[in-house]
Design an enzyme around this catalytic site. Structure first.
Site, mmCIF file in Angstrom:
data_model
loop_
_atom_site.group_PDB
_atom_site.id
_atom_site.type_symbol
_atom_site.label_atom_id
_atom_site.label_comp_id
_atom_site.label_asym_id
_atom_site.label_seq_id
_atom_site.Cartn_x
_atom_site.Cartn_y
_atom_site.Cartn_z
ATOM 1 C CB THR A 194 -2.680 3.994 2.101
ATOM 2 O OG1 THR A 194 -3.957 4.177 2.727
ATOM 3 C CG2 THR A 194 -1.844 5.244 2.310
ATOM 4 C CG MET A 242 1.886 -2.599 2.508
ATOM 5 S SD MET A 242 2.600 -3.310 4.032
ATOM 6 C CE MET A 242 1.169 -4.102 4.751
ATOM 7 C CG HIS A 243 -3.202 2.055 5.634
ATOM 8 N ND1 HIS A 243 -4.123 2.345 4.670
ATOM 9 C CD2 HIS A 243 -3.707 0.990 6.322
ATOM 10 C CE1 HIS A 243 -5.150 1.517 4.771
ATOM 11 N NE2 HIS A 243 -4.925 0.679 5.762
ATOM 12 C CG ASP A 244 0.812 3.478 9.275
ATOM 13 O OD1 ASP A 244 0.016 4.273 8.735
ATOM 14 O OD2 ASP A 244 0.615 2.983 10.392
#
Ligand code: BDR
Ligand code: CA
Length: 317
Positions: A194, A242-244
């Site tokens: 991510t 923008m992990h999620d």
């Protein structure tokens, strides 16, 4: 009748959780429930953020449930500094009359899955506490769900642990154990992947141009500006990982990443929360580790979908 394209999301909103939620609301899928967990910030603030986001996005009522305010063992440590005191950086959300469900997040997980056996997509972008509690209540969740996508863990060299797993490693252990040997293994989007999906001011400007002005884009810009600054202050550059949102996109389309089956172990003692993936095949796998992604393809999709949603929602207001 239960929606076929249905997702249930468990979040600790959080700037990137908020962007993940917006992406889901902008997509052609029914968000059938939102579980809130503490983690980034207190669970009450997460609940308020989730309700406020639904108000801002002008979507019909989606059940928002309160979940764990503590991990399975002990208490959360300090709040994450990445998201600001209220979790959404410099962004403000509108006031809302929307209310939480009377039932908690554990019940929400179980009921949502039982109502759509084999159809529901589960997505967790916070600690795995609520899901672990739901598994204790309904051990058949791995077969009831169509698939599960988790943002959590890290499978590179450094750092050795990732926030969502580190703050409740016991919950993560229970979740991986529950899926061991199942055909549909959870797709795990770890930090090593991510972090390759980095929003920049240029990408944010592309989104703003494509969407045109609206309260939603103002909120996104104010939240992400804080996220840029918090990444920069930790030496990560003026970017925002923008992990999620990546995990949300993978939940809807697993083909966005390539993945490898592995047996994940979570360290509960020394380096608590450290995740180690064994790809040898000598043990029963309990996860599919996402190992590669095309960040440009992700951002094209994100911008197209969120911009179209913003234009449609705010055109006549
Ligand atoms: C994860 O930690 C949280 O701060 C983010 O929202 C994301 O889910 C990244 O390690
Ligand atoms: Ca999160």
């Amino acid at each position: 009748m239960a929606a076929v394209n249905a997702v249930f999301v468990d979040v600790d909103t959080g700037i990137d959780d908020a962007l993940a939620l917006i992406f889901l609301l902008a997509s052609d899928i029914d968000v059938v429930g939102i579980a809130s967990t503490g983690g980034n910030i207190s669970v009450d603030q997460v609940c308020a953020n989730n309700l406020g986001l639904l108000e801002l996005c002008g979507v019909p009522d989606i059940p928002v449930s309160k979940g764990a305010d503590d991990p399975l063992h002990g208490q959360w440590g300090e709040s994450s500094k990445f998201h600001g005191p209220k979790g959404l950086g410099y962004a403000d959300l509108p006031a809302t009359d929307r209310r939480l469900t009377r039932y908690d997040a554990t019940t929400a997980w179980v009921e949502a899955a039982r109502a759509r056996p084999g159809e529901l997509i589960g997505l967790v972008t916070g600690p795995l506490t609520n899901l672990a509690l739901a598994l204790r209540a309904e051990p058949a969740l791995p077969t009831l769900l169509r698939r599960l996508v988790i943002m959590g863990g890290t499978f590179g060299e450094q750092p050795v642990s990732e926030w969502n797993i580190r703050v409740d490693p016991e919950a993560a252990t229970e979740v991986f154990a529950a899926w061991a040997g199942h055909q549909e293994l959870p797709v795990v989007c770890g930090l090593q992947l991510t972090r390759r999906v980095a929003m920049t001011p240029e990408i944010l400007a592309r989104l703003a141009t494509a969407a045109g002005p609206s309260p939603l884009i103002t909120m996104i810009k104010d939240a992400v500006r804080f996220y840029f600054e918090s990444h920069e202050s930790r030496g990560l550059g003026y970017v925002a990982f923008m992990h999620d949102p990546l995990a949300a996109a993978v939940a809807l389309d697993p083909q966005l990443v390539s993945a490898r089956a592995a047996t994940v172990d979570v360290d509960l003692t020394g380096a608590r929360g450290r995740t180690v993936a064994d790809y040898s095949g000598s043990r029963e796998p309990n996860a599919q580790i996402a190992v590669d992604v095309d960040p440009a393809a992700f951002f094209d999709l994100f911008i197209e979908r969120v911009a179209a949603f913003a234009r449609k929602k705010f055109a006549s207001r």
